[in-house]
Design a protein around this motif. Structure first.
Motif, mmCIF file in Angstrom:
data_model
loop_
_atom_site.group_PDB
_atom_site.id
_atom_site.type_symbol
_atom_site.label_atom_id
_atom_site.label_comp_id
_atom_site.label_asym_id
_atom_site.label_seq_id
_atom_site.Cartn_x
_atom_site.Cartn_y
_atom_site.Cartn_z
ATOM 1 N N ASP A 123 29.555 -9.848 6.861
ATOM 2 C CA ASP A 123 27.815 -10.806 6.570
ATOM 3 C C ASP A 123 27.547 -11.080 8.116
ATOM 4 O O ASP A 123 26.354 -10.524 7.788
ATOM 5 C CB ASP A 123 28.735 -12.123 6.381
ATOM 6 C CG ASP A 123 29.171 -11.464 4.731
ATOM 7 O OD1 ASP A 123 29.026 -11.881 4.104
ATOM 8 O OD2 ASP A 123 30.292 -12.842 4.200
ATOM 9 N N ARG A 124 27.853 -10.945 8.944
ATOM 10 C CA ARG A 124 27.146 -10.956 10.405
ATOM 11 C C ARG A 124 26.327 -9.984 10.248
ATOM 12 O O ARG A 124 24.998 -9.722 10.978
ATOM 13 C CB ARG A 124 28.241 -11.788 11.209
ATOM 14 C CG ARG A 124 27.316 -12.003 12.532
ATOM 15 C CD ARG A 124 28.332 -12.653 13.840
ATOM 16 N NE ARG A 124 27.290 -13.250 14.341
ATOM 17 C CZ ARG A 124 27.919 -13.685 15.611
ATOM 18 N NH1 ARG A 124 28.894 -13.352 16.080
ATOM 19 N NH2 ARG A 124 27.501 -14.024 17.027
ATOM 20 N N CYS A 125 27.286 -8.698 10.702
ATOM 21 C CA CYS A 125 26.698 -7.681 10.806
ATOM 22 C C CYS A 125 24.435 -7.189 9.854
ATOM 23 O O CYS A 125 24.214 -6.899 10.196
ATOM 24 C CB CYS A 125 27.555 -6.169 10.577
ATOM 25 S SG CYS A 125 26.723 -4.880 11.083
ATOM 26 N N VAL A 126 25.145 -7.481 8.630
ATOM 27 C CA VAL A 126 24.356 -7.386 7.336
ATOM 28 C C VAL A 126 23.066 -8.831 8.037
ATOM 29 O O VAL A 126 22.106 -8.243 8.072
ATOM 30 C CB VAL A 126 24.102 -7.522 5.848
ATOM 31 C CG1 VAL A 126 23.523 -7.659 5.503
ATOM 32 C CG2 VAL A 126 25.488 -6.502 5.509
ATOM 33 N N ARG A 127 23.581 -9.337 8.205
ATOM 34 C CA ARG A 127 22.504 -10.770 9.001
ATOM 35 C C ARG A 127 21.604 -10.315 10.169
ATOM 36 O O ARG A 127 20.528 -10.084 10.210
ATOM 37 C CB ARG A 127 22.900 -12.417 8.663
ATOM 38 C CG ARG A 127 22.237 -13.122 9.087
ATOM 39 C CD ARG A 127 23.008 -14.438 8.485
ATOM 40 N NE ARG A 127 24.387 -14.645 9.704
ATOM 41 C CZ ARG A 127 25.331 -14.431 8.908
ATOM 42 N NH1 ARG A 127 25.679 -14.099 8.222
ATOM 43 N NH2 ARG A 127 26.425 -14.637 10.185
ATOM 44 N N LEU A 128 22.817 -9.676 11.055
ATOM 45 C CA LEU A 128 21.814 -9.268 12.072
ATOM 46 C C LEU A 128 21.179 -8.075 12.150
ATOM 47 O O LEU A 128 19.795 -7.943 13.102
ATOM 48 C CB LEU A 128 23.132 -8.927 12.789
ATOM 49 C CG LEU A 128 23.783 -9.843 14.091
ATOM 50 C CD1 LEU A 128 24.809 -9.683 14.350
ATOM 51 C CD2 LEU A 128 22.909 -11.019 14.804
ATOM 52 N N MET A 129 21.499 -7.350 11.115
ATOM 53 C CA MET A 129 20.963 -6.035 10.900
ATOM 54 C C MET A 129 19.219 -6.322 10.489
ATOM 55 O O MET A 129 18.119 -5.971 10.635
ATOM 56 C CB MET A 129 21.442 -4.602 9.694
ATOM 57 C CG MET A 129 22.429 -4.360 10.533
ATOM 58 S SD MET A 129 21.619 -3.074 12.010
ATOM 59 C CE MET A 129 23.345 -2.160 11.853
ATOM 60 N N CYS A 130 19.193 -7.599 9.889
ATOM 61 C CA CYS A 130 17.952 -7.969 8.642
ATOM 62 C C CYS A 130 17.519 -8.488 9.742
ATOM 63 O O CYS A 130 16.509 -8.221 10.039
ATOM 64 C CB CYS A 130 18.360 -8.807 7.839
ATOM 65 S SG CYS A 130 18.710 -8.009 6.691
ATOM 66 N N GLU A 131 17.321 -9.273 10.815
ATOM 67 C CA GLU A 131 17.275 -9.813 11.621
ATOM 68 C C GLU A 131 16.696 -9.822 12.837
ATOM 69 O O GLU A 131 15.299 -10.330 13.550
ATOM 70 C CB GLU A 131 17.499 -11.488 11.416
ATOM 71 C CG GLU A 131 17.897 -12.393 10.251
ATOM 72 C CD GLU A 131 19.214 -13.154 10.620
ATOM 73 O OE1 GLU A 131 19.188 -14.242 11.914
ATOM 74 O OE2 GLU A 131 19.133 -14.590 9.502
ATOM 75 N N ASN A 140 19.961 1.263 8.819
ATOM 76 C CA ASN A 140 21.707 0.821 10.078
ATOM 77 C C ASN A 140 21.648 -0.134 8.500
ATOM 78 O O ASN A 140 23.348 -0.839 8.444
ATOM 79 C CB ASN A 140 21.003 0.076 10.783
ATOM 80 C CG ASN A 140 21.347 1.110 12.062
ATOM 81 O OD1 ASN A 140 21.485 2.154 11.591
ATOM 82 N ND2 ASN A 140 20.623 0.444 13.122
ATOM 83 N N LEU A 141 20.640 -0.780 7.695
ATOM 84 C CA LEU A 141 21.240 -1.809 7.138
ATOM 85 C C LEU A 141 22.176 -1.264 5.349
ATOM 86 O O LEU A 141 22.718 -1.813 5.029
ATOM 87 C CB LEU A 141 19.670 -2.901 6.190
ATOM 88 C CG LEU A 141 20.048 -3.718 4.955
ATOM 89 C CD1 LEU A 141 20.874 -5.262 5.529
ATOM 90 C CD2 LEU A 141 18.062 -4.580 5.547
ATOM 91 N N LEU A 142 21.306 -0.234 4.960
ATOM 92 C CA LEU A 142 22.021 0.313 3.896
ATOM 93 C C LEU A 142 23.136 0.418 4.239
ATOM 94 O O LEU A 142 24.700 0.180 3.071
ATOM 95 C CB LEU A 142 21.483 1.667 3.772
ATOM 96 C CG LEU A 142 22.139 1.900 2.505
ATOM 97 C CD1 LEU A 142 21.908 1.538 1.119
ATOM 98 C CD2 LEU A 142 21.094 3.718 2.640
#
Length: 195
Positions: A123-131, A140-142
């Protein structure tokens, strides 16, 4: 003796974005030859001073997260330093050192989270990729979302089971037989296209 700049020049400049996700036996052999001793040194705790500044931390994370995947492809060794890479990445991110590194190199602070078999890390990885990856984050987000989907479904990466001598569940065996991670990526792409 290898220093952080040797790793950063090789990975960021010589290999570069075109080679990061293009596995070849030649690149794997080159990394083993050039950085195998340095990786062993990291396992023995020789490079803790690298963790005291942003570029050193980045080199350490590449050495312990990316390089083993090349050096020990399809074996347990590929994942053997994930834990120390993850600890280094979390420490660096908590200090905002990732934001002192330009994209696309910044992503290497987040990949240990993507490689983790822990949903909170995913979850943190997805958040960091977004932000924190506004320019290069789309692809990367995909993949961050795909990794998270696998962990949500199985709690681990079934594609690692053989290398780690783990027994597949029936659902995991079916998942791998039906295309595994590639199917997860395609499903997310189709979902995004339909939205």
């Amino acid at each position: 003796m290898v220093d952080p700049q040797d790793i950063l020049k090789f990975w960021l400049d010589d290999v570069g974005p075109d080679g990061w996700y293009n596995a070849t036996p030649e690149l794997d052999a080159q990394i083993r030859r050039k950085f195998g001793d340095a990786w062993e040194g990291a396992c023995e705790g020789r490079y803790s001073l690298w963790l005291t500044y942003p570029t050193g931390a980045l080199a350490y994370i590449i050495l312990t997260d990316q390089f083993p995947r090349n050096m020990f492809r399809d074996t347990a060794g590929a994942f053997s330093t994930d834990r120390i890479a993850l600890a280094a990445a979390k420490s660096a991110i908590n200090k905002d050192w990732d934001m002192r590194i330009d994209e696309p190199a910044r992503q290497f602070f987040y990949l240990p989270l993507m490689h983790s078999e822990n949903l909170c890390d995913q979850d943190r990885c997805v958040r960091l990729m977004c932000e924190r990856m506004p320019e290069y984050g789309r692809s990367n987000l995909l993949h961050a979302r795909a990794h998270r989907a696998v962990i949500r479904q199985f709690g681990r990466f079934p594609t690692r089971n053989a290398a780690l001598a783990r027994t597949d569940t029936a659902l995991e065996a079916e998942y791998v037989a039906r295309g595994g991670y590639g199917n997860t990526v395609r499903a997310l792409q189709n979902e995004t296209a339909a939205a």
